[in-house]
Structure formats: C-alpha cells, structure tokens
Design a protein around this motif. Structure first.
Motif, PDB file in Angstrom:
ATOM      1  N   LEU A 234      -4.706  28.540  22.471  1.00  0.00           N
ATOM      2  CA  LEU A 234      -5.675  28.232  23.078  1.00  0.00           C
ATOM      3  C   LEU A 234      -6.690  29.433  24.170  1.00  0.00           C
ATOM      4  CD1 LEU A 234      -4.818  24.452  23.813  1.00  0.00           C
ATOM      5  CD2 LEU A 234      -6.358  25.078  22.056  1.00  0.00           C
ATOM      6  N   ASP A 235      -5.398  29.849  24.783  1.00  0.00           N
ATOM      7  CA  ASP A 235      -5.886  31.373  25.594  1.00  0.00           C
ATOM      8  C   ASP A 235      -6.037  31.964  25.328  1.00  0.00           C
ATOM      9  OD1 ASP A 235      -5.916  31.955  28.717  1.00  0.00           O
ATOM     10  OD2 ASP A 235      -3.778  32.794  27.926  1.00  0.00           O
ATOM     11  N   ARG A 236      -5.800  32.292  23.803  1.00  0.00           N
ATOM     12  CA  ARG A 236      -6.033  33.364  23.764  1.00  0.00           C
ATOM     13  C   ARG A 236      -7.768  32.830  22.178  1.00  0.00           C
ATOM     14  NH1 ARG A 236      -1.545  33.499  21.364  1.00  0.00           N
ATOM     15  NH2 ARG A 236      -1.407  32.434  19.345  1.00  0.00           N
ATOM     16  N   ASP A 237      -8.108  31.532  21.860  1.00  0.00           N
ATOM     17  CA  ASP A 237      -8.876  31.269  21.087  1.00  0.00           C
ATOM     18  C   ASP A 237     -10.406  31.224  22.083  1.00  0.00           C
ATOM     19  OD1 ASP A 237      -7.757  31.425  19.525  1.00  0.00           O
ATOM     20  OD2 ASP A 237      -7.246  29.159  18.751  1.00  0.00           O
ATOM     21  N   ILE A 238      -9.553  30.599  23.084  1.00  0.00           N
ATOM     22  CA  ILE A 238     -10.810  30.313  24.479  1.00  0.00           C
ATOM     23  C   ILE A 238     -11.216  32.352  25.398  1.00  0.00           C
ATOM     24  CG2 ILE A 238     -11.339  30.201  26.793  1.00  0.00           C
ATOM     25  CD1 ILE A 238      -9.752  27.516  26.254  1.00  0.00           C
ATOM     26  N   GLU A 239     -10.762  32.843  25.196  1.00  0.00           N
ATOM     27  CA  GLU A 239     -11.412  33.914  25.371  1.00  0.00           C
ATOM     28  C   GLU A 239     -11.864  34.966  24.512  1.00  0.00           C
ATOM     29  OE1 GLU A 239      -8.592  38.034  28.375  1.00  0.00           O
ATOM     30  OE2 GLU A 239      -7.441  36.777  26.534  1.00  0.00           O
ATOM     31  N   THR A 240     -11.202  35.154  23.387  1.00  0.00           N
ATOM     32  CA  THR A 240     -11.697  35.887  21.978  1.00  0.00           C
ATOM     33  C   THR A 240     -12.163  35.442  20.858  1.00  0.00           C
ATOM     34  OG1 THR A 240      -9.246  36.541  21.716  1.00  0.00           O
ATOM     35  CG2 THR A 240     -10.225  38.421  23.033  1.00  0.00           C
ATOM     36  N   GLY A 241     -11.789  33.844  20.575  1.00  0.00           N
ATOM     37  CA  GLY A 241     -12.133  33.246  19.465  1.00  0.00           C
ATOM     38  C   GLY A 241     -13.143  32.942  19.452  1.00  0.00           C
ATOM     39  N   GLU A 242     -13.619  31.860  17.657  1.00  0.00           N
ATOM     40  CA  GLU A 242     -14.510  31.097  18.029  1.00  0.00           C
ATOM     41  C   GLU A 242     -14.379  30.310  19.445  1.00  0.00           C
ATOM     42  OE1 GLU A 242     -15.416  29.986  14.425  1.00  0.00           O
ATOM     43  OE2 GLU A 242     -15.116  31.829  13.527  1.00  0.00           O
ATOM     44  N   LEU A 243     -13.196  29.167  19.553  1.00  0.00           N
ATOM     45  CA  LEU A 243     -13.530  28.149  20.541  1.00  0.00           C
ATOM     46  C   LEU A 243     -13.970  28.643  21.842  1.00  0.00           C
ATOM     47  CD1 LEU A 243     -13.011  25.520  21.113  1.00  0.00           C
ATOM     48  CD2 LEU A 243     -10.254  26.511  22.579  1.00  0.00           C
ATOM     49  N   GLY A 244     -14.173  30.059  22.612  1.00  0.00           N
ATOM     50  CA  GLY A 244     -15.106  30.282  23.865  1.00  0.00           C
ATOM     51  C   GLY A 244     -15.613  30.219  23.157  1.00  0.00           C
ATOM     52  N   GLY A 245     -16.648  30.756  22.012  1.00  0.00           N
ATOM     53  CA  GLY A 245     -17.915  30.246  21.626  1.00  0.00           C
ATOM     54  C   GLY A 245     -18.341  28.724  22.102  1.00  0.00           C
ATOM     55  N   ARG A 246     -17.535  28.084  21.098  1.00  0.00           N
ATOM     56  CA  ARG A 246     -17.828  27.401  21.463  1.00  0.00           C
ATOM     57  C   ARG A 246     -18.039  25.851  22.438  1.00  0.00           C
ATOM     58  NH1 ARG A 246     -14.577  25.651  16.019  1.00  0.00           N
ATOM     59  NH2 ARG A 246     -15.672  26.927  14.162  1.00  0.00           N
ATOM     60  N   LEU A 247     -16.929  26.407  23.491  1.00  0.00           N
ATOM     61  CA  LEU A 247     -17.393  25.757  24.461  1.00  0.00           C
ATOM     62  C   LEU A 247     -17.991  26.679  25.590  1.00  0.00           C
ATOM     63  CD1 LEU A 247     -12.947  25.057  25.246  1.00  0.00           C
ATOM     64  CD2 LEU A 247     -15.042  23.698  24.539  1.00  0.00           C
ATOM     65  N   ALA A 248     -18.684  27.620  25.194  1.00  0.00           N
ATOM     66  CA  ALA A 248     -19.611  28.119  26.686  1.00  0.00           C
ATOM     67  C   ALA A 248     -20.844  27.591  25.771  1.00  0.00           C
ATOM     68  CB  ALA A 248     -19.378  30.037  26.191  1.00  0.00           C
ATOM     69  N   ALA A 249     -20.568  27.014  24.170  1.00  0.00           N
ATOM     70  CA  ALA A 249     -22.881  26.474  24.147  1.00  0.00           C
ATOM     71  C   ALA A 249     -22.179  24.796  25.088  1.00  0.00           C
ATOM     72  CB  ALA A 249     -22.170  26.414  22.720  1.00  0.00           C
ATOM     73  N   LEU A 250     -21.483  24.293  25.167  1.00  0.00           N
ATOM     74  CA  LEU A 250     -21.260  22.956  25.808  1.00  0.00           C
ATOM     75  C   LEU A 250     -21.379  22.810  27.471  1.00  0.00           C
ATOM     76  CD1 LEU A 250     -19.048  21.788  22.217  1.00  0.00           C
ATOM     77  CD2 LEU A 250     -21.516  21.014  22.949  1.00  0.00           C
ATOM     78  N   LEU A 251     -20.740  23.693  27.831  1.00  0.00           N
ATOM     79  CA  LEU A 251     -20.252  23.787  28.966  1.00  0.00           C
ATOM     80  C   LEU A 251     -20.453  24.801  30.474  1.00  0.00           C
ATOM     81  CD1 LEU A 251     -16.484  23.482  28.487  1.00  0.00           C
ATOM     82  CD2 LEU A 251     -17.831  21.309  28.810  1.00  0.00           C
ATOM     83  N   ASP A 252     -20.455  24.874  31.453  1.00  0.00           N
ATOM     84  CA  ASP A 252     -21.022  25.750  31.931  1.00  0.00           C
ATOM     85  C   ASP A 252     -19.438  27.037  32.028  1.00  0.00           C
ATOM     86  OD1 ASP A 252     -23.251  25.040  32.893  1.00  0.00           O
ATOM     87  OD2 ASP A 252     -22.269  23.837  34.867  1.00  0.00           O
ATOM     88  N   ALA A 253     -19.684  27.898  32.664  1.00  0.00           N
ATOM     89  CA  ALA A 253     -18.950  29.021  32.323  1.00  0.00           C
ATOM     90  C   ALA A 253     -17.618  28.674  34.027  1.00  0.00           C
ATOM     91  CB  ALA A 253     -19.867  30.592  33.012  1.00  0.00           C
ATOM     92  N   GLU A 255     -16.556  26.374  33.996  1.00  0.00           N
ATOM     93  CA  GLU A 255     -15.783  24.929  33.505  1.00  0.00           C
ATOM     94  C   GLU A 255     -14.792  25.421  32.873  1.00  0.00           C
ATOM     95  OE1 GLU A 255     -18.479  21.412  34.212  1.00  0.00           O
ATOM     96  OE2 GLU A 255     -19.594  22.513  32.755  1.00  0.00           O
ATOM     97  N   VAL A 256     -15.371  26.352  31.736  1.00  0.00           N
ATOM     98  CA  VAL A 256     -14.283  27.207  30.919  1.00  0.00           C
ATOM     99  C   VAL A 256     -13.913  27.763  31.672  1.00  0.00           C
ATOM    100  CG1 VAL A 256     -14.749  28.815  28.739  1.00  0.00           C
ATOM    101  CG2 VAL A 256     -16.594  27.125  29.140  1.00  0.00           C
ATOM    102  N   ALA A 257     -14.089  28.658  32.305  1.00  0.00           N
ATOM    103  CA  ALA A 257     -12.934  29.162  33.490  1.00  0.00           C
ATOM    104  C   ALA A 257     -12.230  28.544  33.566  1.00  0.00           C
ATOM    105  CB  ALA A 257     -13.860  30.465  34.077  1.00  0.00           C
ATOM    106  N   ALA A 258     -12.618  27.058  34.439  1.00  0.00           N
ATOM    107  CA  ALA A 258     -11.096  26.260  34.549  1.00  0.00           C
ATOM    108  C   ALA A 258     -10.388  26.008  33.650  1.00  0.00           C
ATOM    109  CB  ALA A 258     -11.928  25.732  35.459  1.00  0.00           C
ATOM    110  N   THR A 259     -11.275  25.684  32.091  1.00  0.00           N
ATOM    111  CA  THR A 259      -9.959  24.724  31.424  1.00  0.00           C
ATOM    112  C   THR A 259      -8.736  26.208  31.176  1.00  0.00           C
ATOM    113  OG1 THR A 259     -11.924  23.747  30.414  1.00  0.00           O
ATOM    114  CG2 THR A 259      -9.776  24.529  29.115  1.00  0.00           C
ATOM    115  N   ARG A 260      -9.116  27.429  31.469  1.00  0.00           N
ATOM    116  CA  ARG A 260      -7.886  28.166  31.030  1.00  0.00           C
ATOM    117  C   ARG A 260      -7.470  28.218  32.269  1.00  0.00           C
ATOM    118  NH1 ARG A 260      -9.331  34.006  29.944  1.00  0.00           N
ATOM    119  NH2 ARG A 260      -7.059  34.276  28.621  1.00  0.00           N
ATOM    120  N   ALA A 261      -7.765  28.426  33.015  1.00  0.00           N
ATOM    121  CA  ALA A 261      -6.764  28.397  34.368  1.00  0.00           C
ATOM    122  C   ALA A 261      -5.906  27.301  34.079  1.00  0.00           C
ATOM    123  CB  ALA A 261      -7.652  28.520  36.049  1.00  0.00           C
ATOM    124  N   ARG A 262      -6.718  26.709  33.683  1.00  0.00           N
ATOM    125  CA  ARG A 262      -4.920  24.753  33.704  1.00  0.00           C
ATOM    126  C   ARG A 262      -4.525  24.997  32.411  1.00  0.00           C
ATOM    127  NH1 ARG A 262     -10.141  22.106  34.845  1.00  0.00           N
ATOM    128  NH2 ARG A 262     -10.904  21.909  32.098  1.00  0.00           N
TER     129      ARG A 262
END
Length: 287
Positions: A234-253, A255-262
């Motif tokens: 998940l950490d890799r997919d948020i940073e460099t994969g498609e998941l990061g783009g999908r979350l960025a289209a739905l959440l604030d930046a 919030e996405v950063a806080a998800t990776r931190a968790r």
C-alpha cells in the motif's frame, strides 16, 4: 436482508470491473430509503445491458454538515475506502463508485444481501469472567472490547470473535482512520457466507486521529508477514502506483499524506493501534 428485483446470478457472473461498470453507467432507479441512517441513504437498482443490480446510493446533497469533516466529502471518502480496500486484496468494501443520481453526484455501492442483518456470530455479550476459567476455551475464541451492564443489571463483556477476517478489517480501519466501525457495519452476505464485508466509510481519512471501533481486541498481537506485506505494498502504491492517483482524485493531499503516515506507523510499531489514551474509543451507538 434480501430484497427482490435484482439479478443475483448476473452479479455472480460479473467481475469487479463489470460490477463497477453497471454501478457507474447503469440506469439508477431509487425505490426506497434506509431510515435509520444519519445521512440520506437510498436503496435502488442499477440496470445496464440486461444486468440489474441492487445498490445503495448516498447523494452528496443528503450529507449532514459535520464540524470535523469538510462538507460534501463523505461520498468521496466512501469511494476512497473502496479503492484502498481493493489494493489490499481483502475485498472488505463492496464495489463503490461516484456517479450522478436524481439529486446530483453521490456514491453508489453494490447492495450486499444478508439473511438477517444480525445473523452472524462475530460479536457477543459474554459473562464478565468468561476468560478466567482455564477449562473454558472462550478466551481463545473471543477478544473483550468493553464492560457493559445488561438490562437486568448483570455485568457483562462485549467481545468480538478472534477471527482473521475481523483482524483484516481492524488493520484496514487503522489505515483509513475509520471513526465509525459499528457492529452493524459488518455484513456476512448470503452469496459469500465465509466473507465479511465492511460498509459505511464516510467518516474516514481524517488527518486527525479519529479511530473509533468495536474491533480493539487485536491490538496486542504482532501484524505478521501477510499484514506487513500488504501494508508495504500500500505504501508503495500510494507513493508511486495507481492507488496514489485514485486517492488524490478523491481526498485532499494532506489526507493522502496522513494515510501513508498511518501505514508507516503501523509498520514501525508492528501492532494495530489500541484504545489506550483515546477519549472516545468506541462509536456510539455501538451497533
């Protein structure tokens, strides 16, 4: 809770992408409303190319303003929870999309038929000393959550099953920062009686710690290899994969950063968080 009118066999023949296509592009017909929900939660069907599916539709226009979540963002959080759930491979959240409806944009989610919404043994009220008898193996099968008082004044313990399916949901909730994991948000469907779904993820992805759940009983156990592998992916997919783009289209930046931190905190501590130090660790009402 079975409701006639949808083609269950057609649903079973579709893969997740096919279900999402029907949810997104199908003709949406609203036939009822779930009156026990705090926000507008509508029941209906979506139909496309001869396939009809039951669904839940939550329009953004029907969301109540909240002091701790930006107005009009709950539907997108539900879709973000689905996207992250899919990335885990655990299929916790039923297929969920954003789409237009009769009252504007909102989330649309596949309806999960259940024989009875309380017809599972994942939660129980047990005697307060259930884990003190060495001859009783209840302690091996149940995890205590909180002490309660029954209607007749007897003390008891609310517990959840020591079930790997619930453990996955507890880890998922820690990642998405779920502020509302009630017992009624756990579904065992008729089509997959061995699978546990989680629903109602509008109160997720806050940048502040909001975790409130009935699934605290796993916090003393190490994550284990499977969970660590999923979290690292998940950490890799948020940073460099498609998941990061999908979350960025739905959440604030943020919030996405806080998800990776968790996610990184879970990996560092090697534990699912516990209720210690939290002012309101259990959602109310709990069911």
């Amino acid at each position: 809770m079975s409701t006639p009118g949808a083609d269950a066999e057609a649903e079973q023949d579709l893969d997740p992408a096919g279900i999402r296509q029907v949810l997104t592009a199908g003709e949406l017909t609203i036939t009822g409303r779930l009156t026990n929900a705090s926000n507008a939660t509508l029941y209906g069907t979506v139909a496309l190319d001869g396939v009809t599916l039951n669904c839940v539709h939550k329009p953004v226009a029907g969301e109540r303003p909240l002091w701790d979540f930006p107005t009009g963002t709950l539907a997108a959080r539900e879709v973000a929870a689905y996207e992250l759930s899919q990335a885990t491979g655990w299929r916790i959240v039923p297929p969920t999309v954003m789409r237009e409806g009769p009252w504007g944009p909102g989330m649309c989610q596949l309806w999960i038929d259940t024989p009875d919404e309380d017809d599972h043994d994942l939660l129980a009220l047990l005697p307060e000393d259930f884990d003190e008898d060495p001859a009783d193996d209840a302690a091996a099968h149940w995890r205590p959550v909180l002490s309660v008082e029954l209607g007749d004044g007897r003390p008891a313990v609310l517990a959840h099953k020591a079930d790997e399916r619930l453990r996955r949901i507890a880890a998922f909730d820690a990642v998405v920062n779920n502020a509302d994991r009630k017992g009624g948000h756990l579904l065992v469907g008729t089509a997959e009686p061995d699978h546990v779904y989680g629903i109602d993820h509008g109160l997720t992805f806050n940048v502040d710690d909001k975790l409130r759940t009935l699934l605290w009983g796993f916090s003393t156990e190490p994550l284990g290899p499977e969970f660590r592998e999923v979290l690292e992916r998940l950490d890799r997919d948020i940073e460099t994969g498609e998941l990061g783009g999908r979350l960025a289209a739905l959440l604030d930046a943020e919030e996405v950063a806080a998800t990776r931190a968790r996610i990184r905190e879970l990996l560092d501590t090697d534990r699912i968080p516990g209720p210690e130090g939290r002012r309101r660790p259990v959602p109310w009402p709990p069911f």
